[in-house]
Design a protein around this motif. Structure first.
Motif, PDB file in Angstrom:
ATOM      1  N   GLY A  81       0.805  -1.208   0.000  1.00 16.00           N
ATOM      2  CA  GLY A  81       0.000   0.000   0.000  1.00 16.00           C
ATOM      3  C   GLY A  81       0.838   1.258   0.000  1.00 16.00           C
ATOM      4  O   GLY A  81       2.055   1.232  -0.226  1.00 16.00           O
ATOM      5  N   THR A  82       0.181   2.385   0.277  1.00  9.50           N
ATOM      6  CA  THR A  82       0.813   3.703   0.219  1.00  9.50           C
ATOM      7  C   THR A  82       0.688   4.395   1.567  1.00  9.50           C
ATOM      8  O   THR A  82      -0.380   4.370   2.185  1.00  9.50           O
ATOM      9  N   LEU A  83       1.774   4.998   2.010  1.00 12.21           N
ATOM     10  CA  LEU A  83       1.757   5.823   3.212  1.00 12.21           C
ATOM     11  C   LEU A  83       2.260   7.215   2.839  1.00 12.21           C
ATOM     12  O   LEU A  83       3.337   7.357   2.256  1.00 12.21           O
ATOM     13  N   ARG A 124      13.153   1.007   1.714  1.00 11.22           N
ATOM     14  CA  ARG A 124      13.227   0.413   0.378  1.00 11.22           C
ATOM     15  C   ARG A 124      13.842  -0.982   0.419  1.00 11.22           C
ATOM     16  O   ARG A 124      13.388  -1.890  -0.268  1.00 11.22           O
ATOM     17  N   GLY A 125      14.839  -1.147   1.257  1.00  6.07           N
ATOM     18  CA  GLY A 125      15.474  -2.452   1.348  1.00  6.07           C
ATOM     19  C   GLY A 125      14.628  -3.477   2.085  1.00  6.07           C
ATOM     20  O   GLY A 125      14.562  -4.641   1.696  1.00  6.07           O
ATOM     21  N   ALA A 126      13.954  -3.050   3.157  1.00  4.92           N
ATOM     22  CA  ALA A 126      13.227  -3.999   3.999  1.00  4.92           C
ATOM     23  C   ALA A 126      11.788  -4.235   3.541  1.00  4.92           C
ATOM     24  O   ALA A 126      11.238  -5.321   3.772  1.00  4.92           O
ATOM     25  N   HIS A 127      11.185  -3.233   2.905  1.00  5.61           N
ATOM     26  CA  HIS A 127       9.766  -3.321   2.542  1.00  5.61           C
ATOM     27  C   HIS A 127       9.556  -2.757   1.132  1.00  5.61           C
ATOM     28  O   HIS A 127       8.973  -1.681   0.964  1.00  5.61           O
ATOM     29  N   PRO A 128      10.020  -3.459   0.119  1.00  4.39           N
ATOM     30  CA  PRO A 128       9.988  -2.918  -1.246  1.00  4.39           C
ATOM     31  C   PRO A 128       8.588  -2.678  -1.798  1.00  4.39           C
ATOM     32  O   PRO A 128       8.429  -1.895  -2.736  1.00  4.39           O
ATOM     33  N   ARG A 129       7.570  -3.298  -1.217  1.00  5.52           N
ATOM     34  CA  ARG A 129       6.206  -3.120  -1.735  1.00  5.52           C
ATOM     35  C   ARG A 129       5.440  -2.019  -0.997  1.00  5.52           C
ATOM     36  O   ARG A 129       4.289  -1.753  -1.324  1.00  5.52           O
ATOM     37  N   LEU A 130       6.075  -1.397  -0.028  1.00  4.65           N
ATOM     38  CA  LEU A 130       5.457  -0.269   0.663  1.00  4.65           C
ATOM     39  C   LEU A 130       5.797   1.009  -0.094  1.00  4.65           C
ATOM     40  O   LEU A 130       6.970   1.366  -0.235  1.00  4.65           O
ATOM     41  N   ARG A 131       4.796   1.693  -0.574  1.00  7.34           N
ATOM     42  CA  ARG A 131       4.994   2.906  -1.379  1.00  7.34           C
ATOM     43  C   ARG A 131       4.900   4.128  -0.462  1.00  7.34           C
ATOM     44  O   ARG A 131       3.892   4.335   0.207  1.00  7.34           O
ATOM     45  N   ILE A 132       5.953   4.932  -0.444  1.00  7.73           N
ATOM     46  CA  ILE A 132       5.998   6.124   0.403  1.00  7.73           C
ATOM     47  C   ILE A 132       5.879   7.372  -0.466  1.00  7.73           C
ATOM     48  O   ILE A 132       6.628   7.538  -1.430  1.00  7.73           O
ATOM     49  N   GLN A 133       4.945   8.234  -0.128  1.00 12.78           N
ATOM     50  CA  GLN A 133       4.826   9.545  -0.764  1.00 12.78           C
ATOM     51  C   GLN A 133       5.231  10.614   0.250  1.00 12.78           C
ATOM     52  O   GLN A 133       4.818  10.551   1.406  1.00 12.78           O
ATOM     53  N   VAL A 134       6.030  11.574  -0.186  1.00 12.40           N
ATOM     54  CA  VAL A 134       6.511  12.620   0.720  1.00 12.40           C
ATOM     55  C   VAL A 134       6.194  13.983   0.132  1.00 12.40           C
ATOM     56  O   VAL A 134       6.463  14.244  -1.048  1.00 12.40           O
ATOM     57  N   THR A 135       5.630  14.856   0.958  1.00 14.51           N
ATOM     58  CA  THR A 135       5.342  16.242   0.573  1.00 14.51           C
ATOM     59  C   THR A 135       6.003  17.173   1.570  1.00 14.51           C
ATOM     60  O   THR A 135       5.830  17.004   2.786  1.00 14.51           O
ATOM     61  N   SER A 140      -2.017   4.579  14.960  1.00 15.25           N
ATOM     62  CA  SER A 140      -0.635   4.374  15.392  1.00 15.25           C
ATOM     63  C   SER A 140      -0.251   2.897  15.441  1.00 15.25           C
ATOM     64  O   SER A 140       0.938   2.569  15.433  1.00 15.25           O
ATOM     65  N   ARG A 141      -1.245   2.005  15.482  1.00 16.99           N
ATOM     66  CA  ARG A 141      -0.933   0.572  15.502  1.00 16.99           C
ATOM     67  C   ARG A 141      -0.726   0.002  14.101  1.00 16.99           C
ATOM     68  O   ARG A 141      -0.355  -1.170  13.964  1.00 16.99           O
ATOM     69  N   HIS A 142      -0.974   0.807  13.084  1.00 15.08           N
ATOM     70  CA  HIS A 142      -0.817   0.315  11.720  1.00 15.08           C
ATOM     71  C   HIS A 142       0.655  -0.060  11.501  1.00 15.08           C
ATOM     72  O   HIS A 142       1.556   0.735  11.789  1.00 15.08           O
ATOM     73  N   PRO A 143       0.928  -1.264  11.008  1.00 15.46           N
ATOM     74  CA  PRO A 143       2.330  -1.681  10.872  1.00 15.46           C
ATOM     75  C   PRO A 143       3.145  -0.791   9.947  1.00 15.46           C
ATOM     76  O   PRO A 143       4.350  -0.618  10.175  1.00 15.46           O
ATOM     77  N   ALA A 144       2.539  -0.202   8.926  1.00 16.30           N
ATOM     78  CA  ALA A 144       3.294   0.697   8.051  1.00 16.30           C
ATOM     79  C   ALA A 144       3.719   1.946   8.812  1.00 16.30           C
ATOM     80  O   ALA A 144       4.858   2.418   8.675  1.00 16.30           O
TER      81      ALA A 144
END
Length: 313
Positions: A92-94, A115-126, A280-284
């Motif tokens: 998913g996306t965080l 990126r190394g540990a969770h390659p399928r987690l998509r991070i968006q930064v603003t 806050s309990r969300h693993p991402a």
């Protein structure tokens, strides 16, 4: 039972302020938002909006509904966290909002870890200043905010948010002429006649800096205003202004100019992460927070080492 979608529209109106802003954020037309809120009024049986000039505001009954909606959405955040926790991989996306110096110094190393540990987690930064970032978090436009709190700042902490401390960021008095005095309080008096660069009026950083200068008995000549601390640093390096700057502005490098400790009151600002209550309990979110803590620890190992000419010890 009240329609949850319409309740969320009412909540959006509270946080965004206008029907047009709600419509723009949710890709609706203003007339569609207005129609849905009219239907909600019919369901509830009391007026929910009242005109104030060209705008509208929530009635006391609408505020009651929004408070209950917040509680429902918090439980839904918890449900989303529990489902994500039952899965074997982060996906998913965080969405992260961060102020400038944290975005430069902490976000890239955190992204490297993720990126190394969770390659399928998509991070968006603003990149976003704190006032806008917290509003965006409340409005569900972002999921996590990297925030900063200055000593003695009276700004309210929304009860809908949960905060977690990342670390402390030491603040320093900086100017090329700092070696002309032996004590910090004397240094401030020397710089009383110099131009200053500070963050804009109304910000927590500006209020704190003004308190420091007034504590030394002078009103600073603020000739330069900017939320960009790298501009502050450049003006100081070239002798155009004095400033009060945090460790984080050096982005892990050795300071380029001598530093002096701040003589009055608390001398550190607090780096925090903020999320919506229930998430806050969300693993991402837990994983991203841990990556940011690691980035802060690594930053401290480099930035807190002072150059030979440092006077802050």
């Amino acid at each position: 039972m009240f329609d949850l979608h319409r309740l969320r529209l009412l909540r959006e109106l509270k946080h965004r302020g206008t029907l047009a802003a709600v419509a723009s954020a949710l890709s609706y037309s203003p007339s569609s938002v207005s129609q849905q809120l009219s239907l909600l009024e019919s369901e509830v049986g009391v007026p929910l909006l009242e005109p104030v000039g060209r705008r509208v505001r929530l009635t006391p009954q609408a505020e009651i509904l929004v408070a209950h909606t917040e509680a429902v959405l918090e439980r839904l955040e918890q449900a989303e966290a529990d489902i994500a926790g039952s899965l074997g991989e982060l996906t998913g996306t965080l969405r992260i909002a961060s102020f400038q110096t944290a975005a430069l110094a902490l976000v890239p190393p955190a992204l490297m870890l993720l990126r190394g540990a969770h390659p399928r987690l998509r991070i968006q930064v603003t990149q976003m200043e704190r006032e806008g970032a917290l509003s965006a978090l409340l409005a569900h436009d972002v999921d996590l905010v990297i925030d900063v709190e200055y000593p003695g700042d009276p700004s309210p902490r929304p009860v809908e948010l949960e905060r977690e401390v990342l670390g402390q960021d030491t603040l320093h008095l900086v100017h090329p002429d700092v070696t002309h005095a032996t004590r910090p309080q004397e240094m401030l008096r020397v710089l009383a006649s110099h131009p200053w660069v500070m963050e804009p009026d109304g910000t927590a950083a500006r209020r704190w800096a003004m308190t420091v200068c007034r504590g030394a008995g002078f009103e600073p000549d603020v000739r330069y205003e900017s939320a960009d601390l790298l501009l502050h640093l450049r003006l100081v390096e070239q002798g155009h202004a004095a400033a009060l700057l945090p460790d984080l502005v050096w982005l892990g490098r050795r300071p380029t100019i001598p530093l002096r400790p701040v003589p009055f009151g608390q001398k550190t600002r607090t780096l925090v992460t903020a999320v919506r209550r229930g998430s806050s309990r969300h693993p991402a979110i837990q994983t991203v927070r841990q990556a940011l803590v690691t980035a802060v620890d690594r930053e401290s190992e480099t930035t807190l080492r002072r150059p030979p000419g440092d006077l802050s010890q």
